[in-house]
Structures are given as structure tokens and as C-alpha cells.
Design a protein around this motif. Structure first.
Motif, PDB file in Angstrom:
ATOM      1  N   THR C  53       1.012  -1.209  -0.112  1.00 38.26           N
ATOM      2  CA  THR C  53       0.006   0.129  -0.082  1.00 38.26           C
ATOM      3  C   THR C  53       0.796   1.477   0.049  1.00 38.26           C
ATOM      4  N   ASN C  54       1.981   1.320   0.885  1.00 34.24           N
ATOM      5  CA  ASN C  54       2.855   2.353   0.786  1.00 34.24           C
ATOM      6  C   ASN C  54       3.529   2.552  -0.396  1.00 34.24           C
ATOM      7  N   ALA C  55       3.964   1.376  -0.840  1.00 32.21           N
ATOM      8  CA  ALA C  55       4.676   1.612  -2.177  1.00 32.21           C
ATOM      9  C   ALA C  55       3.644   2.210  -3.267  1.00 32.21           C
ATOM     10  N   LEU C  57       0.896   3.870  -2.944  1.00 35.42           N
ATOM     11  CA  LEU C  57       0.311   5.389  -2.722  1.00 35.42           C
ATOM     12  C   LEU C  57       1.517   6.294  -2.555  1.00 35.42           C
ATOM     13  N   HIS C  58       2.491   6.114  -1.819  1.00 37.70           N
ATOM     14  CA  HIS C  58       3.479   7.054  -1.296  1.00 37.70           C
ATOM     15  C   HIS C  58       4.574   7.058  -2.196  1.00 37.70           C
ATOM     16  N   GLY C  59       5.059   5.858  -2.495  1.00 32.81           N
ATOM     17  CA  GLY C  59       6.323   5.783  -3.363  1.00 32.81           C
ATOM     18  C   GLY C  59       6.025   6.023  -4.816  1.00 32.81           C
ATOM     19  N   ASN C  60       5.107   5.329  -5.214  1.00 36.50           N
ATOM     20  CA  ASN C  60       4.775   5.407  -6.685  1.00 36.50           C
ATOM     21  C   ASN C  60       3.587   6.364  -7.138  1.00 36.50           C
ATOM     22  N   ARG C  84       9.865  -2.751  -3.248  1.00 34.10           N
ATOM     23  CA  ARG C  84      10.754  -1.727  -3.722  1.00 34.10           C
ATOM     24  C   ARG C  84       9.664  -1.008  -4.656  1.00 34.10           C
ATOM     25  N   ASP C  85       9.801   0.333  -4.376  1.00 30.45           N
ATOM     26  CA  ASP C  85       8.930   1.318  -5.181  1.00 30.45           C
ATOM     27  C   ASP C  85      10.110   2.174  -5.846  1.00 30.45           C
ATOM     28  N   ARG C  86       9.601   3.271  -6.596  1.00 28.72           N
ATOM     29  CA  ARG C  86      10.662   4.069  -7.276  1.00 28.72           C
ATOM     30  C   ARG C  86      10.307   5.465  -6.761  1.00 28.72           C
ATOM     31  N   GLY C  89      11.601   7.969  -0.952  1.00 27.45           N
ATOM     32  CA  GLY C  89      11.689   7.605   0.318  1.00 27.45           C
ATOM     33  C   GLY C  89      11.184   8.558   1.343  1.00 27.45           C
ATOM     34  N   PHE C  90      11.670   8.324   2.526  1.00 26.94           N
ATOM     35  CA  PHE C  90      11.079   9.224   3.739  1.00 26.94           C
ATOM     36  C   PHE C  90      12.068   8.737   4.628  1.00 26.94           C
ATOM     37  N   ASP C  91      11.853   9.523   5.919  1.00 26.61           N
ATOM     38  CA  ASP C  91      12.917   9.287   7.102  1.00 26.61           C
ATOM     39  C   ASP C  91      11.716   8.428   8.045  1.00 26.61           C
ATOM     40  N   SER C  94      11.224  10.087  11.445  1.00 27.11           N
ATOM     41  CA  SER C  94      10.145  11.326  11.926  1.00 27.11           C
ATOM     42  C   SER C  94       8.864  10.705  11.651  1.00 27.11           C
ATOM     43  N   VAL C  95       8.622   9.735  11.458  1.00 23.35           N
ATOM     44  CA  VAL C  95       7.098   9.187  11.145  1.00 23.35           C
ATOM     45  C   VAL C  95       6.418   9.290  12.602  1.00 23.35           C
ATOM     46  N   ALA C  96       5.223   9.907  12.800  1.00 25.03           N
ATOM     47  CA  ALA C  96       4.498  10.063  14.111  1.00 25.03           C
ATOM     48  C   ALA C  96       4.134   8.704  14.602  1.00 25.03           C
ATOM     49  N   SER C 107      -6.760   9.166  11.011  1.00 25.25           N
ATOM     50  CA  SER C 107      -7.663   8.473  10.191  1.00 25.25           C
ATOM     51  C   SER C 107      -6.398   7.785   9.122  1.00 25.25           C
ATOM     52  N   SER C 108      -5.106   7.785   9.651  1.00 30.00           N
ATOM     53  CA  SER C 108      -4.083   7.045   8.862  1.00 30.00           C
ATOM     54  C   SER C 108      -3.068   7.093   9.734  1.00 30.00           C
ATOM     55  N   GLY C 109      -1.944   6.322   9.271  1.00 25.67           N
ATOM     56  CA  GLY C 109      -0.501   6.216  10.003  1.00 25.67           C
ATOM     57  C   GLY C 109      -0.177   5.006  10.716  1.00 25.67           C
ATOM     58  N   ARG C 110      -1.065   4.043  10.574  1.00 24.79           N
ATOM     59  CA  ARG C 110      -0.863   2.920  11.312  1.00 24.79           C
ATOM     60  C   ARG C 110      -0.202   1.641  10.702  1.00 24.79           C
ATOM     61  N   GLY C 111       0.113   1.800   9.288  1.00 25.34           N
ATOM     62  CA  GLY C 111       0.725   0.900   8.379  1.00 25.34           C
ATOM     63  C   GLY C 111       2.158   0.385   8.875  1.00 25.34           C
ATOM     64  N   ILE C 112       2.976   1.199   9.148  1.00 33.05           N
ATOM     65  CA  ILE C 112       4.111   0.903   9.384  1.00 33.05           C
ATOM     66  C   ILE C 112       4.141   0.300  10.906  1.00 33.05           C
ATOM     67  N   LEU C 113       3.491   0.401  11.857  1.00 36.56           N
ATOM     68  CA  LEU C 113       3.235   0.092  13.258  1.00 36.56           C
ATOM     69  C   LEU C 113       2.813  -1.425  12.804  1.00 36.56           C
TER      70      LEU C 113
HETATM   71  N1  LIG Z   1       7.404   3.508   0.675  1.00 37.23           N
HETATM   72  C1  LIG Z   1       7.422   4.763   1.018  1.00 37.23           C
HETATM   73  N2  LIG Z   1       7.731   5.836   0.259  1.00 37.23           N
HETATM   74  C2  LIG Z   1       7.516   7.203   0.837  1.00 37.23           C
HETATM   75  N3  LIG Z   1       6.985   7.511   2.335  1.00 37.23           N
HETATM   76  C3  LIG Z   1       6.571   6.377   3.115  1.00 37.23           C
HETATM   77  C4  LIG Z   1       6.639   5.101   2.388  1.00 37.23           C
HETATM   78  N4  LIG Z   1       6.131   4.322   3.189  1.00 37.23           N
HETATM   79  C5  LIG Z   1       5.676   5.125   4.329  1.00 37.23           C
HETATM   80  N5  LIG Z   1       5.962   6.500   4.334  1.00 37.23           N
HETATM   81  C6  LIG Z   1       5.703   7.430   4.953  1.00 37.23           C
HETATM   82  O1  LIG Z   1       5.402   7.168   6.204  1.00 37.23           O
HETATM   83  C7  LIG Z   1       3.998   7.597   6.586  1.00 37.23           C
HETATM   84  C8  LIG Z   1       3.445   6.451   7.593  1.00 37.23           C
HETATM   85  O2  LIG Z   1       3.274   5.302   6.711  1.00 37.23           O
HETATM   86  P1  LIG Z   1       2.275   4.096   7.491  1.00 37.23           P
HETATM   87  O3  LIG Z   1       2.664   4.288   8.947  1.00 37.23           O
HETATM   88  O4  LIG Z   1       2.130   3.038   6.503  1.00 37.23           O
HETATM   89  O5  LIG Z   1       0.883   5.133   7.442  1.00 37.23           O
HETATM   90  P2  LIG Z   1      -0.129   5.662   6.357  1.00 37.23           P
HETATM   91  O6  LIG Z   1       0.454   5.101   4.834  1.00 37.23           O
HETATM   92  O7  LIG Z   1      -1.571   5.448   6.776  1.00 37.23           O
HETATM   93  O8  LIG Z   1       0.161   7.204   6.263  1.00 37.23           O
HETATM   94  C9  LIG Z   1       3.371   7.704   5.527  1.00 37.23           C
HETATM   95  O9  LIG Z   1       2.176   8.563   5.491  1.00 37.23           O
HETATM   96  C10 LIG Z   1       4.480   8.368   4.241  1.00 37.23           C
HETATM   97  O10 LIG Z   1       4.491   9.784   4.724  1.00 37.23           O
END
Ligand SMILES: Nc1ncnc2c1ncn2[C@@H]1O[C@H](COP(=O)(O)OP(=O)(O)O)[C@@H](O)[C@H]1O
Ligand SMILES: Nc1ncnc2c1ncn2[C@@H]1O[C@H](COP(=O)(O)OP(=O)(O)O)[C@@H](O)[C@H]1O
Lengths: 115, 140, 140, 115
Positions: C53-55, C57-60, C84-86, C89-91, C94-96, C107-113
Motif C-alpha cells: 500500500t505504501n509503495a 500510494l506514497h512511493g509510486n 521496492r517502489d521508485r 523515500g522518507f525518514d 520522523s514518522v509520528a 484516520s491514517s498512519g498505522r501501516g508501519i506499526l
Molecule cells: N514507501 C514509502 N515511500 C514514501 N513514504 C512512505 C513510504 N512508506 C511510508 N511512508 C511515509 O510514512 C508515513 C506513515 O506510513 P504508514 O504508517 O504506513 O501510514 P499511512 O500510510 O497510513 O500514512 C506515510 O504517511 C508516508 O509519509
């Protein structure tokens, strides 16, 4: 669990091998080869392979059935097939081996044919 | 318009007999996901077993440091399965016909026949980076 | 002695939501073949869904001409899943934290957890050829 | 088949949504959002989500449950959860949302709590 389980039964002078599993390259083919070799050494030359429990055969398995047949024939014995699944029957048709093998779908007729 | 990325699955496996089961399961799972019905899966599995057997035995001669690479690509109306080895290849045109009278009692030589029977198209290519690729196509 | 080839599965998918199901099924099938028990598969599937999902939405940014590449490698005592996405990236530092009081009603931000909860190790790397790779390890 | 099926029942002034399927990114989350929006528009502000048939939820689905809750609360309504599967319960624990949501495992007590 072994790939191919082989149980041996005797019906008069006919040895029946009830086989369960897969005759594919590696273990399955090797087990069959070993079983036939042993029977021939023991002088058991009327062999009926019951394939009802054999769900999968590849080209190596078909090759092993052919070897079993030629080995037995070359020692003056007979090897016949019983209870082919549809899939094995199809593979024997594709390879034109249905004309080579003596094939039965009931045990009594198969046993009778060795007389 | 940029083209949509084609969906692909790639398996990389050591050149040993156990890889035949792995490849068969991997491609069967992928074909199921692509919507092939159960009765088509049997033939696909058998063709893949034969192709990977040839890659392991003839192409790579069981050298486990050398990979067999299996690819599955969804080309819309058909699935393309490729099996790459690192061998010298062979001339498919001069392989003996296993169904001709004089070959019937041979203990090998039926793998390509099964590949051709259960797939819609089978062809061999040299891989640009070395080795042999068999490309098998199955219509959905 | 030359090393034995490591077993790997690679999926290449277009950057769209439907690829999340594809990737989840592909990795789950591979993990099952590697011997993971059914109850471990649930967590693996969820972690893969979140990573893909992150790859997408956020990556690609849902550009379907750009691939998401999912890899599964059998490293003996553990499985390594990479996505792998293209993107840039991100840090991750510093993700909340979604579990801190002020973020609970977001309503978001729980994927990495979820990725961190269900896998044994999760880390992000730049791919040498561009893009971001999340590498998730699960012990057998 | 839709990813998420939602059936609506009324128990007094409480609207129960019986949900079946997956609440994941895309279709599942979108269906839930649409259903809540519609109830709010119709002035139905006591909402009980019966999740017994929901087998899979991802972070997007959890986010959608949170949005459903905040949307309803912001309109002076109440949204509660009924019959969580073990997996959803675990995800709510991991995300520390069990303290946010009012959760029930029998319908009668859930309905009573709206009084
Ligand atoms: N592959 C990625 N490329 C760029 N940013 C990412 C990627 N994965 C995660 N992030 C960043 O980390 C944040 C937190 O990700 P996540 O915990 O999965 O929650 P959500 O996707 O719901 O925001 C995302 O909102 C995004 O800013
Ligand atoms: N990938 C390959 N590399 C080299 N030779 C091959 C390859 N595949 C097939 N062959 C050749 O084609 C022959 C016929 O193959 P096949 O029909 O599968 O039967 P078998 O493998 O039992 O001999 C093989 O014996 C081999 O000489």
C-alpha cells in the motif's frame, strides 16, 4: 511421508504391488525401480502394478513404468498395469504406450490374464 | 500514454531435484491467482515439472551454485511461463520422437512431448545474458 | 565451494490498489511453501499489504507505468520480504507514533506499526538503481 | 461479490450495521464510509457496527473505523462496536484504540448502553 508407498501382496504366483503416491523424478521413480529389481531377484516374474492410488506421474515416472516392463520382459517375466487413473491413462495415450502395456481395470481379469 | 506494468512472478532456485516441486507449486499458485481453472492447472504443473527437470539435469547438470529461473507473466489473454538455465542449449528439431515405434521402449525422452501437449505454444531461445530459455504459453 | 543458489520469488506489479491483493496472495503462497504455519501467514499477509500500500500510494503515487517489486527470499532460518517502489523515500525516524494520545483519532498512519508488529525486523533502504526498499524479516 | 456487504437494521433508535467481508483499502473502506455518511445525513446518530462477519481489516480499515467514530461524534452522535473477531481486537489493542471505542460482545448490552 514417502513420495511413493508400495505394498506387496501375493495372489497365486502373481505379485501385486499396490502403489500410493507420486511416481515422479527422484524418490518416486527410484522406489519403483528398487521394488521391481527386488522382485526379479527373488524370482517373482509375474507382476501386477496397481496404480489406483497414484495421483501424479511425470515423464520420468512413465519412463520408469517402461523400464519396469522391459526389465521384467527381458527376464522372461510379465508386467501388467491395473486401475489407471484418468490422468495416467491420458499420458499413456499421448505417449502411445497403451498399445505396449497390458492394462486392466479389474483385478480378477488381470490375474486371469497371467494364466 | 505510458504502458501499464505487466504482472510477473519470478522464482530463482538452485539446480537440484527439490526445486522441481518448488517451481511446480510456485507456478501453480500463480496460475490459480491468474484465474486458471483447476483442471488446467494439472497440465501447467506437468509442463513446468518437465521444463524445470530439463533445466536442472540437462542445462545446469545439477550444479547447485547455478540458478534455474522461472518466470510467470500475465499477458492478458494468456500466461507465459519461462524457464531459464545456464546451459549450452540443444536443437529441439533433432530430438527423437518418443512416439515412433523404435523409441516406444526407451526410458526417457518424453518431457518435451508433455510440455507441447499441455501448453499452447513451446519454444526455446538463447538468453542474451547466456543460457537457454524455454518459453511456454497457455491461453486462459 | 560455490554457494548454493538462494531460493527467491519476485513479483512485479503495476502501482494500483489491485496489486495489493496480488502481492498479499503471492507472498502468502510463498510463505506457505516455505513452511510457515497458517497463523503466522495472517501477520505476514498484513505486513505485506501495508508495505505494498505504501509503495503504491506514497512511493509510486499510483503511476501504473511504474512497478512495485516484491521479493521473497528463503534465508534458511528466516524469510526476507522486500518491497521496492521508485519513490524518493522518507525518514522512518520522523514518522509520528500513531499510539500517542494526540494521534489516536487520526484516520491514517498505522501501516508501519502493523509491519513492525507482525514481522521480526523492518528496515528501509535506498535501492542502488533508484527508489525505496522496505526489507521485512520473519523468523521461521 | 462485494468486498464488504453491509445490511442495516433498526432497534429502537439505534441503527445496527451488520457487516460481512473485509475492511481494507479501496472498496471495503469506501463502502463503510458511504454507509456512515448516509446514516448521518438521515439523522441516524446512534450507530452500532456489528463486525462479527468481518474477517480482515488493514490499517486503512482501522483508520476508517476511527473516521466513522469521529464523524459520528462530531455530529453529536454515538458509534459503538459489536462482536469483534480476535484479529480485529488484537489490531485495536496494538493501536491503543480499545480505550477509544466502546466495544461490546452481546447485542443487548450494546443496545442498552445507548440509552
Ligand atoms: N514507501 C514509502 N515511500 C514514501 N513514504 C512512505 C513510504 N512508506 C511510508 N511512508 C511515509 O510514512 C508515513 C506513515 O506510513 P504508514 O504508517 O504506513 O501510514 P499511512 O500510510 O497510513 O500514512 C506515510 O504517511 C508516508 O509519509
Ligand atoms: N534445457 C535443456 N538444455 C539442454 N538440453 C535439453 C534441454 N531440454 C531438453 N534437452 C534435450 O532434449 C532431450 C529431450 O528432452 P525431454 O523430451 O524432456 O526428455 P528427457 O529429458 O527425458 O531426455 C534431452 O534428453 C536433452 O538432450
Amino acid at each position: 511421508m514417502a513420495e511413493l508407498n508400495i505394498r506387496e501382496r501375493q495372489a497365486g504366483d502373481v505379485t501385486i504391488l499396490d502403489m500410493d503416491g507420486k511416481i515422479t523424478i527422484g524418490e518416486g521413480s527410484v522406489s519403483l525401480r528398487g521394488a521391481i529389481r527386488r522382485l526379479i531377484e527373488e524370482g517373482k516374474k509375474k507382476i501386477l502394478l496397481n496404480l489406483s492410488g497414484v495421483g501424479y506421474v511425470d515423464s520420468s515416472g512413465i519412463g520408469e513404468l517402461v523400464s519396469s516392463y522391459t526389465t521384467t520382459s527381458s527376464k522372461g517375466g510379465q508386467l501388467k498395469l491395473l486401475n489407471l487413473t484418468q490422468k495416467i491413462q491420458d499420458l499413456l495415450a499421448i505417449t502411445k504406450l497403451l498399445t505396449v502395456f497390458d492394462v486392466y481395470d479389474d483385478e480378477a481379469s488381470a490375474l486371469n490374464s497371467f494364466k | 500514454m505510458k504502458p501499464v506494468t505487466e504482472e510477473t512472478v519470478e522464482l530463482k532456485l538452485p539446480s537440484r531435484l527439490a526445486s522441481i516441486d518448488e517451481a511446480a507449486a510456485g507456478v501453480t499458485d500463480a496460475a490459480r491467482r491468474l484465474g486458471f481453472p483447476d483442471d488446467a492447472l494439472y497440465g501447467v504443473e506437468l509442463a513446468v515439472r518437465e521444463a524445470v527437470t530439463n533445466a536442472v539435469l540437462h542445462g545446469n547438470r545439477r550444479d547447485e551454485s547455478v540458478p534455474v529461473e522461472v518466470g510467470v507473466a500475465d499477458a492478458g489473454s494468456e500466461m507465459v511461463v519461462t524457464v531459464r538455465d545456464r546451459g549450452e542449449g540443444f536443437d529441439p528439431g533433432s530430438v527423437a520422437d518418443p512416439t515412433s515405434e523404435e523409441n516406444l521402449l526407451k526410458s526417457s525422452g518424453r518431457g518435451i512431448l508433455f510440455m507441447r501437449t499441455f501448453m499452447d505454444d513451446v519454444r526455446w531461445e538463447r538468453h542474451p545474458a547466456g543460457g537457454t530459455v524455454v518459453r511456454m504459453t497457455k491461453k486462459k
